[in-house]
Design an enzyme around this catalytic site. Structure first.
Site, PDB file in Angstrom:
ATOM      1  N   ASN A  14      10.240  11.492  -2.951  1.00 28.71           N
ATOM      2  CA  ASN A  14      10.297  12.723  -3.494  1.00 28.71           C
ATOM      3  C   ASN A  14       9.048  12.803  -4.370  1.00 28.71           C
ATOM      4  O   ASN A  14       8.334  12.011  -4.095  1.00 28.71           O
ATOM      5  CB  ASN A  14      11.248  12.487  -4.396  1.00 28.71           C
ATOM      6  CG  ASN A  14      13.406  13.492  -3.670  1.00 28.71           C
ATOM      7  OD1 ASN A  14      12.897  13.765  -2.954  1.00 28.71           O
ATOM      8  ND2 ASN A  14      13.688  12.718  -4.159  1.00 28.71           N
ATOM      9  N   ASP A  16       8.428  12.558  -8.560  1.00 24.29           N
ATOM     10  CA  ASP A  16       9.032  12.678  -9.016  1.00 24.29           C
ATOM     11  C   ASP A  16       8.198  13.286 -10.901  1.00 24.29           C
ATOM     12  O   ASP A  16       7.685  13.237 -10.979  1.00 24.29           O
ATOM     13  CB  ASP A  16       9.609  11.320  -9.946  1.00 24.29           C
ATOM     14  CG  ASP A  16      10.733  10.388  -8.833  1.00 24.29           C
ATOM     15  OD1 ASP A  16      11.153  11.642  -8.166  1.00 24.29           O
ATOM     16  OD2 ASP A  16      11.083   9.629  -8.873  1.00 24.29           O
ATOM     17  N   ASN A  46      11.476   4.415  -2.488  1.00 20.93           N
ATOM     18  CA  ASN A  46      11.638   4.089  -2.852  1.00 20.93           C
ATOM     19  C   ASN A  46      11.570   2.114  -2.714  1.00 20.93           C
ATOM     20  O   ASN A  46      11.451   1.238  -2.760  1.00 20.93           O
ATOM     21  CB  ASN A  46      11.952   4.000  -4.187  1.00 20.93           C
ATOM     22  CG  ASN A  46      11.472   4.882  -5.427  1.00 20.93           C
ATOM     23  OD1 ASN A  46      10.519   6.043  -4.968  1.00 20.93           O
ATOM     24  ND2 ASN A  46      12.688   5.390  -5.883  1.00 20.93           N
ATOM     25  N   ASP A 251      17.291   1.481  -6.130  1.00 20.38           N
ATOM     26  CA  ASP A 251      16.622   1.677  -5.302  1.00 20.38           C
ATOM     27  C   ASP A 251      15.933   0.105  -4.762  1.00 20.38           C
ATOM     28  O   ASP A 251      15.636  -0.783  -4.127  1.00 20.38           O
ATOM     29  CB  ASP A 251      15.362   2.672  -5.228  1.00 20.38           C
ATOM     30  CG  ASP A 251      15.783   4.138  -4.966  1.00 20.38           C
ATOM     31  OD1 ASP A 251      17.040   4.386  -4.754  1.00 20.38           O
ATOM     32  OD2 ASP A 251      15.664   4.441  -5.773  1.00 20.38           O
ATOM     33  N   GLY A 286       9.091   5.058 -14.775  1.00 18.10           N
ATOM     34  CA  GLY A 286       8.793   5.133 -12.980  1.00 18.10           C
ATOM     35  C   GLY A 286      10.180   4.492 -12.649  1.00 18.10           C
ATOM     36  O   GLY A 286      10.364   3.656 -12.373  1.00 18.10           O
TER      37      GLY A 286
END
Ligand code: RIB
Length: 299
Positions: A14, A16, A46, A251, A286
């Protein structure tokens, strides 16, 4: 000779879109936030990057759109020395995007537009059969079709591989899948969904973990982390740190745990390693930008 353990991560990619604000908005409410960040993310990506930075030889099986976000993500995986041979492209769907709100305690709310992630199919998994056969560990989450997770799990089981599942986002799973999974890593919400037991304290966490293991799984790890290894139950507390952003912490935990188990450590030792990695990640902003390198972990 390369002594790195081989991990195949099957999952989402993805981009983000993150806004930090003092608190998370309520339904129907507009609030003014603070800084905006656009970061690479996706639970699969991730976890693949976490496993690579922490010392594994990683193959990432995923699907992106034929667009800028997808191409940028691909470049990032290559720069992390991840094998991208099985990152497929869907020319009709956009790459996955996640809208993320993060509050001043580092807690988050995430909504994902899956896009191409939802086209990762059992046929795609078949193309990577040889990689799965060569791997030490297969690591998955639930941001791709459940049918694909079930197919890959059955294949990995047939090849006698260690299967680790991070059951996020929360979803109900059939016992057949759980029986073929070696380690499951639900957070509180996911543990409640899988067990049907509300987790409010250690006692209910214990009951939830027992209920999940009754479905045929030997090893269960939970946020914090409450661990069941065969017949042993143990609470391994999280490290106390100044949390800035919890996005992707699960993750990092999953990627780190996979590396450590692949290297032959016990589940308890692997959870300690994963706790240490996740504790670093939450002190940084992040998802992928927060993932630590092996040299930063002293466990
Ligand atoms: O676990 C965090 C991740 O969940 C984010 O990077 C976002 O993309 C969603 O997949």
């Amino acid at each position: 000779m390369d002594t790195k353990k081989k991990i195949v991560v099957i999952g989402s990619s993805n981009t983000d879109m993150v806004i930090k604000s003092d608190r998370l908005p309520k339904p129907g409410e507009t609030i003014l936030g603070g800084s905006f960040y656009m970061n690479p993310g996706g639970k699969g990506a991730n976890q693949a990057i976490a496993a690579a930075r922490l010392g594994a030889d990683v193959t990432f099986i995923s699907k992106i759109g034929y667009d800028l976000f997808g191409l940028q993500a691909l470049e990032i995986y290559k720069s992390e020395r991840i094998n991208t041979e099985f990152i497929f492209t869907d020319s009709k769907k956009p790459s996955g995007v996640a809208l993320i709100s993060v509050d001043s305690f580092g807690e988050n709310c995430i909504i994902v537009a899956s896009g191409a992630n939802q086209s990762l199919s059992p046929e795609d998994i078949d193309k990577a059969k040889d990689k799965i056969r060569e791997a030490d560990t297969i690591l998955m989450q639930l941001e791709i079709p459940l049918e694909t997770v079930e197919y890959a799990t059955a294949l990995a089981y047939e090849y006698g591989k260690r299967v680790i599942l991070n059951p996020a986002p929360a979803s109900s799973l059939n016992n057949e899948l759980l029986k073929k999974t070696n380690v499951i890593l639900p957070n509180r919400i996911e543990a409640e969904m899988l067990s049907g037991i509300k987790v409010t304290n250690l006692k209910s966490a214990h009951r939830a973990v027992q209920a999940i293991s009754c479905k045929g799984i030997e090893n269960v790890g939970k946020e914090g982390a409450f661990v069941k290894e065969k017949d042993k139950y143990i609470m391994i507390p999280a490290k106390e740190v100044d949390t800035i952003d919890t996005t992707g912490a699960g993750d990092v935990f999953s990627g780190a745990l996979s590396v450590s188990l692949s290297e032959g450590r016990s589940l308890i030792e692997a959870v300690e390693f994963a706790n240490a990695a996740a504790a670093i990640a939450v002190t940084r902003i992040g998802a992928q930008s927060a993932i630590p390198y092996r040299t930063e972990i002293n466990v």
